[in-house]
Each structure stands twice: as C-alpha cells, then as structure tokens.
Design a protein around this motif. Structure first.
Motif, PDB file in Angstrom:
ATOM      1  N   LYS A 134      30.820 -56.455   7.402  1.00  0.00           N
ATOM      2  CA  LYS A 134      29.554 -55.633   7.715  1.00  0.00           C
ATOM      3  C   LYS A 134      30.199 -54.216   8.004  1.00  0.00           C
ATOM      4  O   LYS A 134      29.627 -53.225   7.830  1.00  0.00           O
ATOM      5  N   VAL A 135      31.181 -54.059   9.067  1.00  0.00           N
ATOM      6  CA  VAL A 135      31.372 -52.548   9.598  1.00  0.00           C
ATOM      7  C   VAL A 135      32.549 -52.601  10.239  1.00  0.00           C
ATOM      8  O   VAL A 135      33.180 -53.867  10.408  1.00  0.00           O
ATOM      9  N   MET A 136      33.511 -51.504  10.290  1.00  0.00           N
ATOM     10  CA  MET A 136      34.836 -51.641  11.051  1.00  0.00           C
ATOM     11  C   MET A 136      34.418 -51.726  12.323  1.00  0.00           C
ATOM     12  O   MET A 136      33.354 -51.271  12.876  1.00  0.00           O
ATOM     13  N   VAL A 137      35.547 -52.002  13.249  1.00  0.00           N
ATOM     14  CA  VAL A 137      35.542 -51.946  14.687  1.00  0.00           C
ATOM     15  C   VAL A 137      36.698 -51.212  15.066  1.00  0.00           C
ATOM     16  O   VAL A 137      37.760 -51.605  14.866  1.00  0.00           O
ATOM     17  N   ASN A 138      36.429 -50.028  15.946  1.00  0.00           N
ATOM     18  CA  ASN A 138      37.503 -49.766  16.824  1.00  0.00           C
ATOM     19  C   ASN A 138      37.692 -50.391  18.131  1.00  0.00           C
ATOM     20  O   ASN A 138      36.832 -50.254  18.911  1.00  0.00           O
ATOM     21  N   LEU A 139      38.753 -50.896  18.571  1.00  0.00           N
ATOM     22  CA  LEU A 139      39.004 -51.566  19.398  1.00  0.00           C
ATOM     23  C   LEU A 139      39.736 -50.789  20.628  1.00  0.00           C
ATOM     24  O   LEU A 139      41.153 -50.405  20.573  1.00  0.00           O
ATOM     25  N   ASP A 140      38.934 -50.109  21.495  1.00  0.00           N
ATOM     26  CA  ASP A 140      39.643 -49.121  22.525  1.00  0.00           C
ATOM     27  C   ASP A 140      40.145 -50.280  23.488  1.00  0.00           C
ATOM     28  O   ASP A 140      39.650 -51.477  23.538  1.00  0.00           O
ATOM     29  N   LYS A 141      41.024 -49.450  24.565  1.00  0.00           N
ATOM     30  CA  LYS A 141      41.632 -49.981  25.493  1.00  0.00           C
ATOM     31  C   LYS A 141      42.458 -51.372  25.077  1.00  0.00           C
ATOM     32  O   LYS A 141      42.779 -52.278  25.993  1.00  0.00           O
ATOM     33  N   SER A 142      42.800 -51.327  23.900  1.00  0.00           N
ATOM     34  CA  SER A 142      43.366 -52.559  23.370  1.00  0.00           C
ATOM     35  C   SER A 142      45.001 -52.460  23.089  1.00  0.00           C
ATOM     36  O   SER A 142      45.673 -53.507  22.723  1.00  0.00           O
ATOM     37  N   TYR A 143      45.517 -51.293  23.442  1.00  0.00           N
ATOM     38  CA  TYR A 143      46.955 -51.124  23.156  1.00  0.00           C
ATOM     39  C   TYR A 143      47.796 -51.830  23.884  1.00  0.00           C
ATOM     40  O   TYR A 143      48.658 -52.420  23.131  1.00  0.00           O
ATOM     41  N   ARG A 144      47.541 -52.382  24.840  1.00  0.00           N
ATOM     42  CA  ARG A 144      48.310 -53.490  25.799  1.00  0.00           C
ATOM     43  C   ARG A 144      48.392 -54.801  25.179  1.00  0.00           C
ATOM     44  O   ARG A 144      49.285 -55.545  25.163  1.00  0.00           O
ATOM     45  N   TYR A 145      47.175 -55.049  23.976  1.00  0.00           N
ATOM     46  CA  TYR A 145      47.063 -56.162  23.669  1.00  0.00           C
ATOM     47  C   TYR A 145      46.903 -56.541  22.125  1.00  0.00           C
ATOM     48  O   TYR A 145      46.713 -57.214  21.724  1.00  0.00           O
ATOM     49  N   ILE A 146      47.626 -55.283  21.362  1.00  0.00           N
ATOM     50  CA  ILE A 146      47.790 -55.261  19.991  1.00  0.00           C
ATOM     51  C   ILE A 146      48.143 -56.543  19.465  1.00  0.00           C
ATOM     52  O   ILE A 146      47.604 -57.029  18.627  1.00  0.00           O
ATOM     53  N   ASN A 147      49.240 -57.102  19.817  1.00  0.00           N
ATOM     54  CA  ASN A 147      49.679 -58.427  19.137  1.00  0.00           C
ATOM     55  C   ASN A 147      48.760 -59.650  19.353  1.00  0.00           C
ATOM     56  O   ASN A 147      48.518 -60.212  18.392  1.00  0.00           O
ATOM     57  N   GLU A 148      48.317 -59.546  20.371  1.00  0.00           N
ATOM     58  CA  GLU A 148      47.145 -60.737  20.919  1.00  0.00           C
ATOM     59  C   GLU A 148      45.815 -60.500  20.148  1.00  0.00           C
ATOM     60  O   GLU A 148      45.243 -61.530  19.342  1.00  0.00           O
ATOM     61  N   CYS A 149      45.545 -59.103  20.063  1.00  0.00           N
ATOM     62  CA  CYS A 149      44.161 -58.881  18.930  1.00  0.00           C
ATOM     63  C   CYS A 149      44.569 -59.148  17.592  1.00  0.00           C
ATOM     64  O   CYS A 149      43.534 -59.824  17.176  1.00  0.00           O
ATOM     65  N   TYR A 150      45.722 -58.886  17.340  1.00  0.00           N
ATOM     66  CA  TYR A 150      46.033 -59.277  15.813  1.00  0.00           C
ATOM     67  C   TYR A 150      45.913 -60.734  15.451  1.00  0.00           C
ATOM     68  O   TYR A 150      45.500 -61.056  14.347  1.00  0.00           O
ATOM     69  N   ALA A 151      46.234 -61.555  16.491  1.00  0.00           N
ATOM     70  CA  ALA A 151      46.215 -63.011  16.103  1.00  0.00           C
ATOM     71  C   ALA A 151      44.937 -63.308  15.926  1.00  0.00           C
ATOM     72  O   ALA A 151      44.316 -64.142  14.889  1.00  0.00           O
ATOM     73  N   VAL A 152      43.639 -62.527  16.745  1.00  0.00           N
ATOM     74  CA  VAL A 152      42.410 -62.804  16.412  1.00  0.00           C
ATOM     75  C   VAL A 152      42.003 -62.483  15.066  1.00  0.00           C
ATOM     76  O   VAL A 152      41.208 -63.087  14.503  1.00  0.00           O
ATOM     77  N   LEU A 153      42.157 -61.509  14.675  1.00  0.00           N
ATOM     78  CA  LEU A 153      41.866 -60.899  13.600  1.00  0.00           C
ATOM     79  C   LEU A 153      42.467 -61.660  12.507  1.00  0.00           C
ATOM     80  O   LEU A 153      41.672 -61.761  11.437  1.00  0.00           O
ATOM     81  N   GLU A 154      43.444 -62.140  12.589  1.00  0.00           N
ATOM     82  CA  GLU A 154      44.250 -63.157  11.281  1.00  0.00           C
ATOM     83  C   GLU A 154      42.976 -64.254  11.181  1.00  0.00           C
ATOM     84  O   GLU A 154      42.814 -64.856  10.156  1.00  0.00           O
ATOM     85  N   LYS A 155      43.150 -64.913  12.500  1.00  0.00           N
ATOM     86  CA  LYS A 155      42.031 -66.014  12.541  1.00  0.00           C
ATOM     87  C   LYS A 155      40.690 -65.961  12.171  1.00  0.00           C
ATOM     88  O   LYS A 155      40.278 -66.799  11.230  1.00  0.00           O
TER      89      LYS A 155
END
Length: 294
Positions: A134-155
């Motif tokens: 539906k929409v793109m999402v800008n993940l602010d304050k996520s720089y420290r967690y990019i690898n962990e966020c990426y895993a959630v996005l893949e899932k």
C-alpha cells in the motif's frame, strides 16, 4: 461463493501491489514530475502517533510514504515509538529499553492530547504488514538496527517498501552496512548549515549513491539551495514540520496563515520532491491542484 471470495481477495492483493509499485517507481525516478508526500508519524491528528491506525488513516488519505520511528526493547524486539521513553505517548513510564515486548504490549497509546486510547504499541513487523502493498515506510531512528530491520522486512516481504536513513558520513555507512547497502533504499541526512555540506553530498553520491537526500537547514541562505536541481541522481526530501528544519518555510505557515507561496511552494521551487508534513491532506490537495500528485 467461495470461489468468488477467493477471486476478490486476489484482486485486492494485486491492486495493493500495483499501488505500492507505482509509488516505488516514482521514488526511484528523481527527475519525475510527481512530488511524494510523507506523513510524519502517520496521521497522528486522528490516531495515536506511530500506531497501526495512524498508518491506515494516512494510507486512506493517499500519501506515498509513512514516516515511523524504531526503538528496541529489553528482549531485542523492534517496536515503533518516537521517544526513548514511553512516558509521553503511553500509559506507562520509563525507557523502552528497560521493558520486554510483552510488558509494553500491556500498555495503551495516548492520543495527541495525551488521552489514553485502546491502541497498543506496534512492532515493526506489525506496521510493515499493515503497510504491505500500500505505501512506502521511512524508518527513522533505525540506523543502529538496519540489519535487524532488514531481517523483518525480508520476513514480511516488504524490503522494497522501506527507506532507511542516517546522518553518518558515506565512509562510515559503507563500513557499517556494506553487506546490505545495495539491497535497500538508503537516504543520507545532510545539514546545509554545515560548511562542508556540498562536499558531504558529493561524497555520498560518489561512494554510496543514496536513493534520496534529506536536507535540513535552519537558515535558507545556504548556497547549496541554489543548486539543488543539479542533484539529479537522488530524490530530495525536506521536512516541512517546523521552522528549524526548513529555514522557516513550514507547514503551519501554509495552514494557519494561508501563505503557501512562502512555505510549500518555496520548497517546490527549490527542487524538493519529497515533502514530509504534519498536514498531509492539505498538502496532497495543493499538489493535486498543481498537477504534481495523482
């Protein structure tokens, strides 16, 4: 009847995918005519900020991007919360990092007036599923967690829908996230008030080729502002939220004073083509009137 229901669900899913694909295509086209609208913390005027409801309401408005904030719990779960403390936005008190996800899920989110609601703190996975297709999402304050966020996005199958960002210099970004940098959309944050702003932008273009630049400026006198249209490689994001982020050319000048010429139009004339706003409905209406948004 069962076959009809299955068909309608499939049609809805395909329609949603087409919707977000069109947004992604525009996002990746920095020279396109379309100006993208990012809703700050979702539609926080009608639902608690950073809530699933705020995301859904922003989507219903027709925004292209929802800006959300990522924090991490004591048990390593990624949640959506702006502050490091939960005092302002929930019925609890303390630091996010001192609570487990289960304990945070027992709390209620407060609305913009500080009144408790029935909404709960969402996880990153929950908001990405709500935004999927539906929409793109800008993940602010996520720089420290990019690898962990990426895993959630893949899932969740939403890697293409996420925009990461940070204000680290290009060399550090390469060192920190070389493994995923080519797989994600990354936006470099640059303060135009800094003397080396132009060099910082050029270094980023050369070394990491960010999909977008988020440019912040307290004063509108930076020489870089006169040359933004020459940055053709990346989308240009500006925050219209309050004066210190945009040299005084901000949302409420348009909303309260009716002075669009010196607020949103000034930003458009400079070459910004993503505007983060606290007034998404009004900005969308203006852009559509100008033929700059579908």
């Amino acid at each position: 009847m069962k076959q009809l229901l299955t068909f309608l669900l499939l049609l809805s899913a395909l329609s949603g995918k087409s919707q977000v694909n069109a947004i992604i295509s525009e996002f990746k086209n920095p020279t396109g005519k379309e100006v993208l609208v990012a809703a700050h913390r979702g539609d926080w005027r009608d639902a608690p900020e950073n809530s699933v409801a705020a995301i859904k309401l922003a989507i219903a408005m027709g925004v292209d991007i929802v800006e959300l904030d990522v924090q991490k719990t004591a048990d390593g779960q990624l949640i959506i919360m702006h502050d490091e403390k939960i005092d302002r936005t929930t019925t609890g008190k303390g630091k996010v990092g001192d609570f487990t996800l289960d304990s945070l899920k027992k709390l209620y989110l407060r609305n913009g007036c500080g009144v408790p609601t029935q909404h709960r703190i969402p996880t990153l996975e929950e908001v990405m599923l709500a935004a999927k297709g539906k929409v793109m999402v800008n993940l602010d304050k996520s720089y420290r967690y990019i690898n962990e966020c990426y895993a959630v996005l893949e899932k969740t199958g939403t890697v293409e829908q996420a925009i990461f960002k940070g204000d680290a210099l290009a060399t550090k970004v390469k060192d920190d996230y070389a493994a995923v940098l080519k797989k994600i959309y990354y936006m470099s944050i640059v303060s135009l008030d800094e003397a080396e702003a132009f060099n910082t932008i050029q270094d980023a273009i050369t070394q990491i080729k960010p999909t977008a630049f988020e440019l912040i400026f307290k004063r509108d006198t930076s020489a870089v502002l006169s040359h933004l249209k020459e940055i053709k490689q990346s989308r240009l994001w500006v925050n219209a939220l309050w004066p210190s982020l945009n040299g005084g050319h901000y949302d409420d000048m348009a909303f309260d004073d009716g002075n669009i010429k010196d607020s949103w139009q000034w930003l458009l004339d400079k070459g910004f083509n993503i505007i983060q706003t606290d007034r998404p409905a009004l900005l969308l209406a203006y852009l559509r009137k100008k033929g700059l948004h579908k």
